[in-house]
Design a protein around this motif. Structure first.
Motif, PDB file in Angstrom:
ATOM      1  N   PRO A 115     -93.589  42.265  37.437  1.00  0.00           N
ATOM      2  CA  PRO A 115     -93.797  41.169  38.573  1.00  0.00           C
ATOM      3  C   PRO A 115     -94.165  39.840  38.193  1.00  0.00           C
ATOM      4  O   PRO A 115     -93.868  38.845  38.776  1.00  0.00           O
ATOM      5  N   TYR A 116     -94.477  39.636  36.684  1.00  0.00           N
ATOM      6  CA  TYR A 116     -94.579  38.478  36.207  1.00  0.00           C
ATOM      7  C   TYR A 116     -93.438  37.851  35.457  1.00  0.00           C
ATOM      8  O   TYR A 116     -93.323  36.682  35.078  1.00  0.00           O
ATOM      9  N   PHE A 117     -92.143  38.465  35.450  1.00  0.00           N
ATOM     10  CA  PHE A 117     -90.893  37.990  34.666  1.00  0.00           C
ATOM     11  C   PHE A 117     -90.424  36.915  35.498  1.00  0.00           C
ATOM     12  O   PHE A 117     -90.389  36.878  36.797  1.00  0.00           O
ATOM     13  N   ARG A 118     -90.276  35.836  34.514  1.00  0.00           N
ATOM     14  CA  ARG A 118     -89.784  34.529  35.119  1.00  0.00           C
ATOM     15  C   ARG A 118     -88.691  34.027  34.246  1.00  0.00           C
ATOM     16  O   ARG A 118     -88.522  34.282  33.282  1.00  0.00           O
ATOM     17  N   LYS A 119     -88.012  32.996  35.012  1.00  0.00           N
ATOM     18  CA  LYS A 119     -86.741  32.384  34.011  1.00  0.00           C
ATOM     19  C   LYS A 119     -87.354  31.972  33.024  1.00  0.00           C
ATOM     20  O   LYS A 119     -88.425  31.071  32.824  1.00  0.00           O
ATOM     21  N   GLY A 120     -86.833  31.653  31.736  1.00  0.00           N
ATOM     22  CA  GLY A 120     -87.204  31.217  30.571  1.00  0.00           C
ATOM     23  C   GLY A 120     -88.067  32.176  29.847  1.00  0.00           C
ATOM     24  O   GLY A 120     -88.304  31.821  28.529  1.00  0.00           O
ATOM     25  N   GLN A 121     -88.392  33.167  29.887  1.00  0.00           N
ATOM     26  CA  GLN A 121     -89.324  34.213  29.383  1.00  0.00           C
ATOM     27  C   GLN A 121     -88.300  35.061  28.328  1.00  0.00           C
ATOM     28  O   GLN A 121     -87.250  34.887  28.666  1.00  0.00           O
ATOM     29  N   ARG A 122     -89.195  35.845  27.371  1.00  0.00           N
ATOM     30  CA  ARG A 122     -88.456  36.507  26.526  1.00  0.00           C
ATOM     31  C   ARG A 122     -89.239  37.808  26.654  1.00  0.00           C
ATOM     32  O   ARG A 122     -90.512  37.752  26.272  1.00  0.00           O
ATOM     33  N   ILE A 123     -88.430  39.067  26.459  1.00  0.00           N
ATOM     34  CA  ILE A 123     -89.248  40.280  26.047  1.00  0.00           C
ATOM     35  C   ILE A 123     -88.651  40.687  24.777  1.00  0.00           C
ATOM     36  O   ILE A 123     -87.264  40.785  24.708  1.00  0.00           O
ATOM     37  N   ALA A 124     -89.620  41.050  23.985  1.00  0.00           N
ATOM     38  CA  ALA A 124     -89.044  41.724  22.784  1.00  0.00           C
ATOM     39  C   ALA A 124     -89.420  43.020  22.680  1.00  0.00           C
ATOM     40  O   ALA A 124     -90.791  43.321  22.669  1.00  0.00           O
ATOM     41  N   LEU A 151     -82.302  51.650  26.678  1.00  0.00           N
ATOM     42  CA  LEU A 151     -82.971  51.074  27.846  1.00  0.00           C
ATOM     43  C   LEU A 151     -82.801  49.584  27.242  1.00  0.00           C
ATOM     44  O   LEU A 151     -82.880  48.850  28.357  1.00  0.00           O
ATOM     45  N   ALA A 152     -83.373  49.159  26.264  1.00  0.00           N
ATOM     46  CA  ALA A 152     -83.516  47.446  25.952  1.00  0.00           C
ATOM     47  C   ALA A 152     -82.197  47.147  26.088  1.00  0.00           C
ATOM     48  O   ALA A 152     -82.125  45.913  26.665  1.00  0.00           O
ATOM     49  N   ARG A 153     -80.985  47.582  25.517  1.00  0.00           N
ATOM     50  CA  ARG A 153     -79.849  46.934  25.584  1.00  0.00           C
ATOM     51  C   ARG A 153     -79.357  46.689  27.202  1.00  0.00           C
ATOM     52  O   ARG A 153     -78.675  46.044  27.608  1.00  0.00           O
ATOM     53  N   ALA A 154     -79.477  47.991  28.006  1.00  0.00           N
ATOM     54  CA  ALA A 154     -79.321  47.698  29.564  1.00  0.00           C
ATOM     55  C   ALA A 154     -80.171  46.841  29.934  1.00  0.00           C
ATOM     56  O   ALA A 154     -79.661  46.095  31.046  1.00  0.00           O
ATOM     57  N   LEU A 155     -81.327  46.465  29.677  1.00  0.00           N
ATOM     58  CA  LEU A 155     -82.186  45.541  30.110  1.00  0.00           C
ATOM     59  C   LEU A 155     -81.804  44.377  29.907  1.00  0.00           C
ATOM     60  O   LEU A 155     -81.964  43.263  30.739  1.00  0.00           O
ATOM     61  N   GLN A 156     -81.031  43.950  28.647  1.00  0.00           N
ATOM     62  CA  GLN A 156     -80.512  42.744  28.353  1.00  0.00           C
ATOM     63  C   GLN A 156     -79.462  42.498  29.645  1.00  0.00           C
ATOM     64  O   GLN A 156     -79.501  41.064  29.881  1.00  0.00           O
ATOM     65  N   LEU A 157     -78.706  43.416  29.964  1.00  0.00           N
ATOM     66  CA  LEU A 157     -77.647  42.950  30.897  1.00  0.00           C
ATOM     67  C   LEU A 157     -78.402  42.704  32.223  1.00  0.00           C
ATOM     68  O   LEU A 157     -77.607  41.850  32.908  1.00  0.00           O
ATOM     69  N   ASP A 158     -79.012  43.439  32.691  1.00  0.00           N
ATOM     70  CA  ASP A 158     -79.894  43.337  33.952  1.00  0.00           C
ATOM     71  C   ASP A 158     -80.730  41.993  34.208  1.00  0.00           C
ATOM     72  O   ASP A 158     -80.717  41.556  35.473  1.00  0.00           O
ATOM     73  N   LEU A 159     -81.386  41.657  33.062  1.00  0.00           N
ATOM     74  CA  LEU A 159     -82.318  40.613  33.259  1.00  0.00           C
ATOM     75  C   LEU A 159     -81.623  39.234  32.768  1.00  0.00           C
ATOM     76  O   LEU A 159     -82.230  38.304  33.311  1.00  0.00           O
ATOM     77  N   LYS A 160     -80.325  39.209  32.180  1.00  0.00           N
ATOM     78  CA  LYS A 160     -79.932  38.218  31.975  1.00  0.00           C
ATOM     79  C   LYS A 160     -79.452  37.233  32.939  1.00  0.00           C
ATOM     80  O   LYS A 160     -79.867  35.889  33.066  1.00  0.00           O
ATOM     81  N   PRO A 161     -78.862  37.625  34.227  1.00  0.00           N
ATOM     82  CA  PRO A 161     -78.829  37.026  35.291  1.00  0.00           C
ATOM     83  C   PRO A 161     -80.001  35.975  36.011  1.00  0.00           C
ATOM     84  O   PRO A 161     -79.998  34.905  36.452  1.00  0.00           O
ATOM     85  N   GLN A 162     -81.333  36.635  35.600  1.00  0.00           N
ATOM     86  CA  GLN A 162     -82.452  36.253  35.884  1.00  0.00           C
ATOM     87  C   GLN A 162     -83.188  35.043  35.106  1.00  0.00           C
ATOM     88  O   GLN A 162     -84.099  34.571  35.522  1.00  0.00           O
ATOM     89  N   GLY A 163     -82.477  34.832  33.888  1.00  0.00           N
ATOM     90  CA  GLY A 163     -82.732  34.069  32.904  1.00  0.00           C
ATOM     91  C   GLY A 163     -83.862  34.411  32.187  1.00  0.00           C
ATOM     92  O   GLY A 163     -84.603  33.556  31.486  1.00  0.00           O
ATOM     93  N   VAL A 164     -83.955  35.921  32.107  1.00  0.00           N
ATOM     94  CA  VAL A 164     -85.007  36.459  31.194  1.00  0.00           C
ATOM     95  C   VAL A 164     -84.331  37.275  29.887  1.00  0.00           C
ATOM     96  O   VAL A 164     -83.204  38.008  30.232  1.00  0.00           O
ATOM     97  N   GLU A 165     -84.729  36.600  28.687  1.00  0.00           N
ATOM     98  CA  GLU A 165     -83.897  36.919  27.676  1.00  0.00           C
ATOM     99  C   GLU A 165     -84.710  38.212  27.060  1.00  0.00           C
ATOM    100  O   GLU A 165     -85.886  38.441  27.313  1.00  0.00           O
TER     101      GLU A 165
END
Length: 241
Positions: A115-124, A151-165
């Motif tokens: 719920p806190y994910f926003r454009k410009g953030q990064r998840i490691a 899971l992480a590689r799939a998440l890269q694809l799904d969150l990229k359009p939202q601007g979350v890396e």
């Protein structure tokens, strides 16, 4: 990064990252199950906030992460565990313990944080080089980290359009209280301080995949590109059993 949230922050790599980011002046949310260690950290750093909860409990995770005063710019999902199989005898309870924290604990953290994910953030997300090649006695740990990597590689694809890396971290052997229990040689093992430095440098540069130590992880990645039969022969020679 101005605000960093770190799971598994009471031991090993997570603890070192929490201290290093706090020393750099970032606001740090240190998450873990060891309340005493979290209190010690909080006393050391005025810019560190402690959150004590068990990641394997989804509701407790959501409650703990429900009211963050500061929204993290960087989420480091590091919590994990390791147990090895003995003599090829699978233990379903052991496998479940490892998957509960390494895979389901990770997904619980993501569900609570999203719920806190926003454009410009990064998840490691901290995985392991063990996910890229089969290793002796690592049936439970390696399989869990392979699931984490996918899971992480799939998440890269799904969150990229939202601007979350999303960055995925693939450590080799790191000297921690967890690896101190290992009864086998650990080639090219590095310290938590070195691991933290590699992670922080890679994240600061925006790397999507972070491997360290370079020589060891490069060797295993090269082996992982070979036919499975060859992989087994080479890993048996590379790693002491």
């Amino acid at each position: 990064m101005n605000t960093v949230l770190i799971t598994g922050a009471t031991s090993g790599i997570g603890l070192q990252l929490a201290m290093d980011y706090a020393n750099s002046g970032a606001i740090v949310y240190a998450c873990g199950r060891n309340q005493e260690r979290l209190c010690d950290l909080k006393r050391q750093f005025g810019n560190l906030h402690s959150l004590a909860f068990d990641l394997t409990d989804l509701e407790a995770t959501k409650v703990a992460l429900n009211n963050l005063e500061y929204i993290p710019d960087l989420w480091i999902l590091n919590a994990g565990d390791c147990e090895y199989i003995n003599n090829g005898h699978l233990d379903s309870k052991l496998v479940k313990r490892i998957f509960d924290i390494n895979v389901l604990g990770l997904t619980n953290a993501i569900e609570a944080c999203q719920p806190y994910f926003r454009k410009g953030q990064r998840i490691a997300i901290v995985g392991s080089i063990a996910s890229e090649v089969a290793l002796p006695r690592a049936e439970a740990y390696g399989a869990s980290k392979a699931a984490v990597s996918y899971l992480a590689r799939a998440l890269q694809l799904d969150l990229k359009p939202q601007g979350v890396e999303v960055s995925i971290i693939y450590p080799g052997f790191v000297k921690t209280p967890l690896t101190d229990k290992n009864t086998f040689d650990m080639p090219m093992v590095i310290s938590c301080e070195q691991a933290s430095k590699e992670i922080r440098r890679g994240l600061a540069k925006g790397h999507s995949h972070i491997y360290f130590p370079k020589t060891f992880t490069s060797m295993l990645r090269l082996i992982g590109a070979l036919p499975y039969r060859w992989q087994n022969v080479l890993t048996s020679k590379l790693l002491a059993q």
